[in-house]
Scaffold this motif. Structure first.
Motif, short mmCIF file in Angstrom:
data_model
loop_
_atom_site.label_atom_id
_atom_site.label_comp_id
_atom_site.label_asym_id
_atom_site.label_seq_id
_atom_site.Cartn_x
_atom_site.Cartn_y
_atom_site.Cartn_z
N GLU A 86 29.88 11.99 1.11
CA GLU A 86 31.33 12.07 1.35
C GLU A 86 31.97 13.14 0.47
O GLU A 86 32.79 13.94 0.93
N LEU A 87 31.59 13.17 -0.81
CA LEU A 87 32.16 14.16 -1.73
C LEU A 87 31.76 15.58 -1.32
O LEU A 87 32.60 16.49 -1.29
N VAL A 88 30.50 15.79 -1.00
CA VAL A 88 30.03 17.11 -0.59
C VAL A 88 30.78 17.59 0.63
O VAL A 88 31.21 18.75 0.71
N CYS A 145 19.21 15.90 -8.39
CA CYS A 145 18.80 14.52 -8.12
C CYS A 145 17.79 13.99 -9.14
O CYS A 145 17.32 12.86 -9.01
N GLY A 146 17.41 14.81 -10.10
CA GLY A 146 16.43 14.35 -11.08
C GLY A 146 15.08 14.10 -10.44
O GLY A 146 14.61 14.88 -9.60
N ARG A 147 14.48 12.99 -10.80
CA ARG A 147 13.14 12.68 -10.29
C ARG A 147 13.18 11.80 -9.04
O ARG A 147 12.18 11.21 -8.65
N HIS A 148 14.35 11.71 -8.40
CA HIS A 148 14.49 10.90 -7.18
C HIS A 148 14.09 11.75 -5.97
O HIS A 148 14.93 12.33 -5.27
N ASP A 149 12.79 11.80 -5.72
CA ASP A 149 12.28 12.67 -4.66
C ASP A 149 12.81 12.30 -3.27
O ASP A 149 13.08 13.18 -2.44
N LYS A 150 12.97 11.00 -3.02
CA LYS A 150 13.47 10.57 -1.72
C LYS A 150 14.90 11.05 -1.50
O LYS A 150 15.28 11.43 -0.40
N MET A 151 15.69 11.02 -2.57
CA MET A 151 17.07 11.49 -2.47
C MET A 151 17.11 12.99 -2.17
O MET A 151 17.92 13.45 -1.37
N VAL A 152 16.21 13.74 -2.81
CA VAL A 152 16.13 15.18 -2.56
C VAL A 152 15.86 15.45 -1.08
O VAL A 152 16.56 16.25 -0.43
N MET A 153 14.87 14.77 -0.54
CA MET A 153 14.49 14.97 0.86
C MET A 153 15.62 14.58 1.81
O MET A 153 15.91 15.28 2.79
N LYS A 154 16.27 13.47 1.50
CA LYS A 154 17.33 12.98 2.39
C LYS A 154 18.53 13.92 2.38
O LYS A 154 19.09 14.23 3.44
N LEU A 155 18.92 14.40 1.20
CA LEU A 155 20.06 15.31 1.11
C LEU A 155 19.76 16.65 1.77
O LEU A 155 20.61 17.24 2.43
N SER A 202 17.81 17.08 4.25
CA SER A 202 17.82 16.87 5.70
C SER A 202 19.24 16.79 6.24
O SER A 202 19.49 17.11 7.41
N LEU A 203 20.20 16.36 5.41
CA LEU A 203 21.59 16.25 5.84
C LEU A 203 22.32 17.59 5.83
O LEU A 203 23.30 17.78 6.56
N PHE A 204 21.86 18.52 4.97
CA PHE A 204 22.50 19.84 4.88
C PHE A 204 21.45 20.94 5.01
O PHE A 204 21.27 21.77 4.13
#
Length: 388
Positions: A224-226, A241-251, A253-255
Motif C-alpha cells: 500500500e505504501l509503495v 527485506c533482509g534475509r526474508h527471501d520469500k518477501m523478496v520474491m513476492k515483492l 513479482s508485484l512490481f
C-alpha cells in the motif's frame, strides 16, 4: 621486554541486533588502536542458554503481537522503567549471569569491561576485582535496568540522558560521557566523504526513498505504501527485506516492470544505500536511528513498538528529526508532503547535524584506555603501550 596491551571484555545480549552492532563498532575502535586481546560475549547465551532461547523468541514475537494489541513487552518495560535500581526486582535480575561472569574474569583477567546490555551482574562482580566497568546505553531513553551505583562510566546518546542520570539518580557528572551511540565506522566515513565532496551541491531532483520492509508487521501495508509513493511521490524506492527471501520474491513479482522499485534482500553496504536516500522508513531501534543521524537522513516510523522503540521514536519526533505515523495511509501522506517540500529536508538535516556527537566508538575507546591507565597509576604499575 614484553609489552602487554590491555585486555577488554565486551558483554552483550542478542535481543535484537542493536546491542551486538554496538559491540562490534567498539571492537572496530579497539582494533584501530592495535588492541587485539578483546572478546565480545553474549552473556545470556553463555550463562543461561535455555532462558536465553525462550526470552529471545518472546522478544521477537512481541514486535508482531503488539501490532494486534498484545503488547506484553511494552507493558513489562513501562512497569519496570522507574523501579529502584537497587530495589528487590533489580537485585534479583542482577544475579543473572554472576557465576559465568566470575568464570570469565578469572580466565580472561580483563583490564576493563564494557556493557552494551544492562547486566548488573557484570558490574557487581567486577567491583570485587577492581576492574573498571562502563555501560553504553544503546537507546535515547533511560530504564532503571541500565543503572547501577557501582558503574564507573556511562556513555549516553544525549545531554537529556546525562541530565536525567544526574538529577534523578544522583550520578556524578564525571561518570557520564555524552558520546552518541556507536555505529560502524563506515557510516562516519561515508558521512565525512559526502560532506567533503559536495558540501553545497543541491539535492537530486528525483527523490530516493529507502524502506526497511522488516519494520512492517503486515505485508500488504508495504504494498500500500509503495503504491501511494509511486502515484504521488515522484521518487525511486529501495525496498530492503533482509534475509526474508520469500518477501523478496513476492515483492519482485508485484512490481516486475517498475524500474523505480528496487527490491533487495540482505544488504552489506547499508551505509551507502542510506546515504543516497532522501528519507528512510524504519523501526526506531537506537542503532538504526543513530546511523540515520550520522548520515543526516530524515526518518519516518510506522506505529513504533512499546518500550524503548516508542521512546526513541518520540525523542526523535520531539526534536524534529523524525515523524511518526500510526497507519499506512497517514505514513504515505506524510512522506509525500515531505518529498514535495525541499525545505523540510534541509531543516531536518540541519537539526541532525547539530545533534551529531562525532565518532562515538572512538570516544569510548579512548576514554576506556584513559580509565585503565588511571587504575594502573593508582596501583603503581606501568602504563600500557597503546597506539595513539
Amino acid at each position: 621486554m614484553n609489552i602487554r596491551h590491555p585486555r577488554i571484555l565486551i558483554m552483550t545480549a542478542g535481543y535484537g541486533e542493536g546491542h551486538l552492532q554496538v559491540s562490534h563498532a567498539l571492537k572496530q575502535g579497539f582494533l584501530s588502536k592495535e588492541i587485539y586481546s578483546l572478546h565480545i560475549v553474549d552473556l545470556m547465551k553463555e550463562a543461561h542458554p535455555i532462558l536465553n532461547s525462550v526470552s529471545s523468541k518472546l522478544y521477537q514475537m512481541s514486535t508482531y503481537s503488539s501490532q494486534f494489541g498484545l503488547d506484553y513487552y511494552g507493558w513489562s518495560y513501562y512497569m519496570t522503567r522507574d523501579t529502584n535500581p537497587i530495589g528487590s526486582v533489580n537485585r534479583y535480575l542482577n544475579a543473572i549471569g554472576k557465576r559465568k561472569i566470575l568464570e570469565m574474569i578469572e580466565n580472561a583477567r580483563p583490564d576493563a569491561i564494557i556493557n552494551t546490555f544492562p547486566f548488573g551482574a557484570v558490574t557487581e562482580t567486577s567491583r570485587n576485582f577492581s576492574i573498571p566497568t562502563s555501560t553504553v546505553i544503546t537507546d535515547y531513553t533511560l530504564h532503571s535496568r541500565w543503572i547501577h551505583p557501582d558503574t564507573d562510566k556511562y556513555y549516553v546518546a544525549t545531554e537529556a540522558l546525562e541530565s536525567e542520570l544526574i538529577k534523578d539518580h544522583g550520578t556524578a557528572p564525571d561518570r557520564i560521557c555524552v558520546t552518541g551511540i556507536p555505529v560502524r565506522a563506515a557510516f562516519y566515513h561515508t558521512a565525512t566523504a559526502a560532506t567533503m565532496s559536495s558540501p553545497v551541491e543541491p539535492r537530486m531532483a528525483r527523490n530516493r526513498v529507502l524502506i526497511m520492509a522488516g519494520s512492517f508487521a503486515v505485508f500488504h501495508h508495504i504494498v500500500e505504501l509503495v503504491q501511494m509513493l509511486l502515484e504521488k511521490g515522484n521518487c525511486d524506492i529501495d525496498l530492503v527485506c533482509g534475509r526474508h527471501d520469500k518477501m523478496v520474491m513476492k515483492l519482485r513479482s508485484l512490481f516486475p516492470d517498475r524500474l523505480d522499485v528496487n527490491v533487495l534482500g540482505y544488504v552489506e553496504q547499508m551505509h551507502e544505500l542510506m546515504a543516497a536516500s532522501s528519507c528512510i522508513v524504519t523501526k526506531a531501534g537506537g542503532v538504526t536511528l543513530s546511523e540515520a543521524l550520522v548520515l543526516k537522513v530524515p526518518v519516518f516510523i510506522l506505529k513504533p513498538y512499546g518500550g524503548q522503540e516508542r521512546e526513541n521514536a518520540q525523542f526523535f519526533q520531539q526534536n524534529g528529526l523524525a515523524d511518526i505515523a500510526y497507519d499506512t495511509r497517514e505514513l504515505g501522506e506524510k512522506m509525500i508532503h515531505f518529498l514535495h517540500d525541499p525545505a523540510a529536508s534541509e531543516r531536518i538535516r540541519n537539526k541532525m547535524a547539530s545533534m551529531d556527537r562525532g565518532e562515538a566508538a572512538k570516544q569510548i575507546v579512548e576514554d576506556t584506555l584513559l580509565m585503565i591507565d588511571e587504575r594502573q597509576r593508582l596501583r603503581g604499575l606501568p602504563l600500557f603501550a597503546v597506539r595513539k
